[in-house]
Design a protein around this motif. Structure first.
Motif, mmCIF file in Angstrom:
data_model
loop_
_atom_site.group_PDB
_atom_site.id
_atom_site.type_symbol
_atom_site.label_atom_id
_atom_site.label_comp_id
_atom_site.label_asym_id
_atom_site.label_seq_id
_atom_site.Cartn_x
_atom_site.Cartn_y
_atom_site.Cartn_z
ATOM 1 N N PRO A 308 0.893 -10.401 1.857
ATOM 2 C CA PRO A 308 1.538 -9.256 1.218
ATOM 3 C C PRO A 308 0.801 -7.964 1.532
ATOM 4 O O PRO A 308 -0.406 -7.959 1.774
ATOM 5 C CB PRO A 308 1.444 -9.584 -0.277
ATOM 6 C CG PRO A 308 0.297 -10.526 -0.391
ATOM 7 C CD PRO A 308 0.313 -11.328 0.886
ATOM 8 N N GLU A 309 1.553 -6.861 1.541
ATOM 9 C CA GLU A 309 0.966 -5.560 1.831
ATOM 10 C C GLU A 309 0.345 -4.995 0.554
ATOM 11 O O GLU A 309 1.035 -4.543 -0.339
ATOM 12 C CB GLU A 309 2.037 -4.610 2.369
ATOM 13 C CG GLU A 309 2.640 -5.063 3.686
ATOM 14 C CD GLU A 309 3.716 -4.121 4.183
ATOM 15 O OE1 GLU A 309 3.952 -3.094 3.520
ATOM 16 O OE2 GLU A 309 4.316 -4.414 5.225
ATOM 17 N N THR A 310 -0.970 -5.006 0.489
ATOM 18 C CA THR A 310 -1.661 -4.463 -0.681
ATOM 19 C C THR A 310 -2.740 -3.487 -0.250
ATOM 20 O O THR A 310 -3.730 -3.312 -0.940
ATOM 21 C CB THR A 310 -2.278 -5.590 -1.525
ATOM 22 O OG1 THR A 310 -3.153 -6.375 -0.692
ATOM 23 C CG2 THR A 310 -1.208 -6.494 -2.098
ATOM 24 N N ASP A 311 -2.568 -2.856 0.913
ATOM 25 C CA ASP A 311 -3.566 -1.918 1.397
ATOM 26 C C ASP A 311 -3.545 -0.654 0.547
ATOM 27 O O ASP A 311 -2.638 -0.415 -0.254
ATOM 28 C CB ASP A 311 -3.310 -1.577 2.866
ATOM 29 C CG ASP A 311 -1.911 -1.029 3.083
ATOM 30 O OD1 ASP A 311 -1.716 0.176 2.861
ATOM 31 O OD2 ASP A 311 -1.021 -1.822 3.444
ATOM 32 N N THR A 312 -4.556 0.170 0.739
ATOM 33 C CA THR A 312 -4.710 1.386 -0.064
ATOM 34 C C THR A 312 -3.511 2.304 0.067
ATOM 35 O O THR A 312 -3.045 2.882 -0.923
ATOM 36 C CB THR A 312 -5.992 2.131 0.364
ATOM 37 O OG1 THR A 312 -7.115 1.274 0.169
ATOM 38 C CG2 THR A 312 -6.173 3.400 -0.445
ATOM 39 N N GLU A 313 -2.980 2.447 1.270
ATOM 40 C CA GLU A 313 -1.833 3.333 1.486
ATOM 41 C C GLU A 313 -0.614 2.856 0.706
ATOM 42 O O GLU A 313 0.101 3.654 0.083
ATOM 43 C CB GLU A 313 -1.514 3.412 2.980
ATOM 44 C CG GLU A 313 -0.370 4.366 3.303
ATOM 45 C CD GLU A 313 -0.108 4.481 4.796
ATOM 46 O OE1 GLU A 313 0.942 5.005 5.167
ATOM 47 O OE2 GLU A 313 -0.976 4.043 5.590
ATOM 48 N N SER A 314 -0.345 1.546 0.714
ATOM 49 C CA SER A 314 0.805 1.010 -0.015
ATOM 50 C C SER A 314 0.630 1.184 -1.520
ATOM 51 O O SER A 314 1.581 1.546 -2.229
ATOM 52 C CB SER A 314 0.995 -0.477 0.315
ATOM 53 O OG SER A 314 1.275 -0.655 1.685
ATOM 54 N N ARG A 315 -0.563 0.941 -2.019
ATOM 55 C CA ARG A 315 -0.821 1.102 -3.454
ATOM 56 C C ARG A 315 -0.640 2.561 -3.868
ATOM 57 O O ARG A 315 -0.080 2.863 -4.916
ATOM 58 C CB ARG A 315 -2.230 0.621 -3.780
ATOM 59 C CG ARG A 315 -2.445 -0.880 -3.587
ATOM 60 C CD ARG A 315 -3.906 -1.255 -3.772
ATOM 61 N NE ARG A 315 -4.279 -1.202 -5.185
ATOM 62 C CZ ARG A 315 -4.326 -2.258 -5.984
ATOM 63 N NH1 ARG A 315 -4.008 -3.460 -5.521
ATOM 64 N NH2 ARG A 315 -4.688 -2.141 -7.232
ATOM 65 N N ASN A 316 -1.122 3.472 -3.031
ATOM 66 C CA ASN A 316 -0.977 4.896 -3.330
ATOM 67 C C ASN A 316 0.489 5.309 -3.330
ATOM 68 O O ASN A 316 0.949 6.050 -4.215
ATOM 69 C CB ASN A 316 -1.774 5.713 -2.316
ATOM 70 C CG ASN A 316 -1.561 7.210 -2.459
ATOM 71 O OD1 ASN A 316 -1.294 7.902 -1.478
ATOM 72 N ND2 ASN A 316 -1.688 7.733 -3.669
ATOM 73 N N TYR A 317 1.238 4.816 -2.337
ATOM 74 C CA TYR A 317 2.655 5.165 -2.259
ATOM 75 C C TYR A 317 3.397 4.721 -3.518
ATOM 76 O O TYR A 317 4.168 5.494 -4.115
ATOM 77 C CB TYR A 317 3.290 4.526 -1.023
ATOM 78 C CG TYR A 317 4.776 4.782 -0.928
ATOM 79 C CD1 TYR A 317 5.260 5.963 -0.392
ATOM 80 C CD2 TYR A 317 5.695 3.845 -1.399
ATOM 81 C CE1 TYR A 317 6.616 6.213 -0.316
ATOM 82 C CE2 TYR A 317 7.058 4.089 -1.343
ATOM 83 C CZ TYR A 317 7.515 5.276 -0.796
ATOM 84 O OH TYR A 317 8.859 5.519 -0.749
ATOM 85 N N GLU A 318 3.194 3.478 -3.919
ATOM 86 C CA GLU A 318 3.900 2.962 -5.083
ATOM 87 C C GLU A 318 3.509 3.714 -6.360
ATOM 88 O O GLU A 318 4.333 3.955 -7.243
ATOM 89 C CB GLU A 318 3.632 1.466 -5.255
ATOM 90 C CG GLU A 318 4.127 0.595 -4.110
ATOM 91 C CD GLU A 318 5.644 0.527 -4.017
ATOM 92 O OE1 GLU A 318 6.324 0.994 -4.944
ATOM 93 O OE2 GLU A 318 6.151 0.006 -3.010
ATOM 94 N N ALA A 319 2.240 4.102 -6.458
ATOM 95 C CA ALA A 319 1.781 4.853 -7.629
ATOM 96 C C ALA A 319 2.390 6.246 -7.658
ATOM 97 O O ALA A 319 2.899 6.701 -8.698
ATOM 98 C CB ALA A 319 0.256 4.951 -7.617
ATOM 99 N N ALA A 320 2.357 6.943 -6.525
ATOM 100 C CA ALA A 320 2.891 8.308 -6.478
ATOM 101 C C ALA A 320 4.405 8.322 -6.654
ATOM 102 O O ALA A 320 4.955 9.232 -7.292
ATOM 103 C CB ALA A 320 2.501 8.965 -5.156
ATOM 104 N N LEU A 321 5.074 7.332 -6.097
ATOM 105 C CA LEU A 321 6.527 7.247 -6.212
ATOM 106 C C LEU A 321 6.966 7.266 -7.671
ATOM 107 O O LEU A 321 7.833 8.052 -8.076
ATOM 108 C CB LEU A 321 7.002 5.965 -5.525
ATOM 109 C CG LEU A 321 8.485 5.626 -5.574
ATOM 110 C CD1 LEU A 321 9.302 6.683 -4.868
ATOM 111 C CD2 LEU A 321 8.729 4.259 -4.939
ATOM 112 N N ARG A 322 6.353 6.409 -8.473
ATOM 113 C CA ARG A 322 6.742 6.325 -9.886
ATOM 114 C C ARG A 322 6.215 7.508 -10.698
ATOM 115 O O ARG A 322 6.906 8.024 -11.577
ATOM 116 C CB ARG A 322 6.257 4.995 -10.459
ATOM 117 C CG ARG A 322 7.060 3.822 -9.934
ATOM 118 C CD ARG A 322 6.353 2.489 -10.099
ATOM 119 N NE ARG A 322 7.192 1.415 -9.583
ATOM 120 C CZ ARG A 322 7.293 1.101 -8.292
ATOM 121 N NH1 ARG A 322 6.601 1.775 -7.388
ATOM 122 N NH2 ARG A 322 8.086 0.119 -7.897
#
Length: 456
Positions: A308-322
């Motif tokens: 699964p994609e759990t890199d820093t960039e993906s985590r940041n994207y999901e956080a900023a999106l919401r």
């Protein structure tokens, strides 16, 4: 912070093709002593001094999309006359990438795979669904004490400080997807400073939850088109009618629910793949081939990554999106969320809920300032829109156009993909948008261009 933004000092970027700088901006207009740093990039114009038109700020969308390297990637795709005329300016919006990035920790277990069934089918599952949303909001608010300042209006103010630091009298801007919402917000806040602005693949002006629901219905319509397209290609081995393809699709989703591929790829991960597939038609054949391999031989290798994609960039994207969505507009109620999901299930028992990120907002703090969009004092601008884009549906784009007085829209008919200008390589679209950016020639009326249709 001084009243005027300091000029940007550019140095080599940590990636090739651009130079980078940082700009200090207030965390919040109400507290000018607290600052954050905004990362900015620049790709120099390639033309002569006579061709030079200034700086063109670009944004790739989201909310949550990093735009620092976008100056390079999008710059390469822009028509040559635009690249010759403009310095292409990218930036990471506040809360994203290298600009005070948000991180919501576990985000209610979003990064645990396989994720729970994403479509609640009874009252117990509905309660569990709401509980997960509450945990997501709790994680974000707990990990980010300054998150209330991460909203679209503050990002629009950051854009104006970038303009000022570049020494530009007006802001020239190209925004894609959420970038169109951001451009409309800039026009509301600084209508007299709007230069040449192209908004591509246009978000509706509705509150975010309403937009997300409209998108979910558009995804269902697009999925039927995909099923028909697959049915017309019997070599894919998924059936020769829409119902046969739907049955194969349903069997695959049930199978992944019962036995996730590689132990991590289940129904939620499958729905996320479908969501991404539906947004761009060039992804249709690879998806159909992978689905056929799984249905007919049990080979799930083509359906998703091994991990699964759990890199820093993906985590940041999901956080900023919401975070940005919840700080931009009024919150849906819990009853409204469940009612909308039930209505989607009545339309189709297996809707795609991947894009309903703003459901988290039911458990969020009240926004400090809802986003404002457009102004009667702004100059006419240009919108570009694919007629059958499911990610930013056409009817919503037309409603946004009504908020932007005098604006013109270029529509690519028979086009099903998200992202149009300098993306789908339609000369009718690209030439008209380039003429506007370079020479200020806005079409006299809305323009309709032939689109590419469905893939072969």
């Amino acid at each position: 912070m001084p009243a005027s933004a300091e000029p940007l000092v550019f140095e080599p970027c940590p990636f090739e093709g651009a130079e980078c700088a940082e700009l200090a901006v207030p965390l919040d207009e109400r507290d000018s002593d607290a600052e954050i740093m905004i990362s900015v990039s620049r790709v120099r114009a390639t033309g002569t001094p006579e061709e030079y038109r200034g700086a063109l700020l670009v944004n790739p969308g989201g909310p949550g999309g990093s735009g620092l390297e976008y100056s390079v990637s999008k710059g390469k795709k822009l028509p040559e006359q635009v690249r010759r005329s403009y310095d292409i300016i990218g930036f990471d919006p506040r809360g994203v990438g290298r600009s005070a990035p948000l991180d919501c920790g576990e985000l209610g277990g979003l990064f645990n795979h396989p994720a729970p069934e994403p479509v609640p089918a009874d009252r117990a599952q509905e309660r569990a669904h709401l509980d997960r949303l509450a945990h997501m909001a709790e994680d974000c608010l707990r990990h980010n004490p300054d998150s209330a300042a991460m909203n679209t209006m503050n990002t629009a103010r950051d854009m104006d400080r970038i303009r000022e630091a570049l020494g530009e009298p007006k802001l020239n801007f190209l925004g894609v997807s959420y970038g169109t919402y951001l451009g409309a917000a800039y026009a509301a806040e600084f209508p007299e400073r709007v230069g040449r602005m192209v908004l591509d693949s246009v978000v509706s002006p509705d509150r975010w939850h309403d937009f997300d629901v409209q998108q979910a219905y558009a995804m269902l319509r697009q999925r039927d088109v995909l099923f028909d397209w697959i049915a017309a290609r019997p070599e894919l081995g998924l059936g020769t009618t829409r119902d046969e393809v739907r049955d194969a699709y349903t069997r695959a989703r049930i199978g992944l629910t019962e036995t996730p591929a590689r132990g991590t790829f289940g129904a939620a991960e499958f729905d996320n793949l479908v969501y991404k597939t539906l947004s761009r038609t060039e992804r249709w054949r690879p998806f159909a081939e992978a689905l056929g391999a799984y249905v007919n031989s049990g080979n799930a290798d083509g359906l998703g990554p091994a991990l699964p994609e759990t890199d820093t960039e993906s985590r940041n994207y999901e956080a900023a999106l919401r975070t940005v969505k919840c700080n931009d507009s009024t919150r849906p109620s819990r009853a409204e969320i469940i009612s909308d999901i039930r209505q989607l299930r009545e339309t189709d028992p297996r809707p795609i809920l991947t894009g309903l990120e703003s459901t988290t907002c039911a458990f969020w703090d009240r926004p400090r300032q809802s986003a404002q969009l457009g102004s009667p004092d702004m100059p006419p601008i240009l919108l570009t829109q694919a007629e059958l884009d499911p990610t930013t549906p056409y009817h919503g784009a037309k409603r946004m156009q009504a908020e932007l007085p005098g604006s013109r829209m270029i529509t690519a008919q028979d086009s099903y993909s998200h992202g149009l200008f300098a993306s789908q390589r339609i000369a009718c679209v690209d030439d008209a948008a380039a003429a506007y950016l370079v020479d200020g020639h806005l079409p006299e009326r809305d323009l309709h261009c032939p689109g590419p249709g469905l893939p072969e």
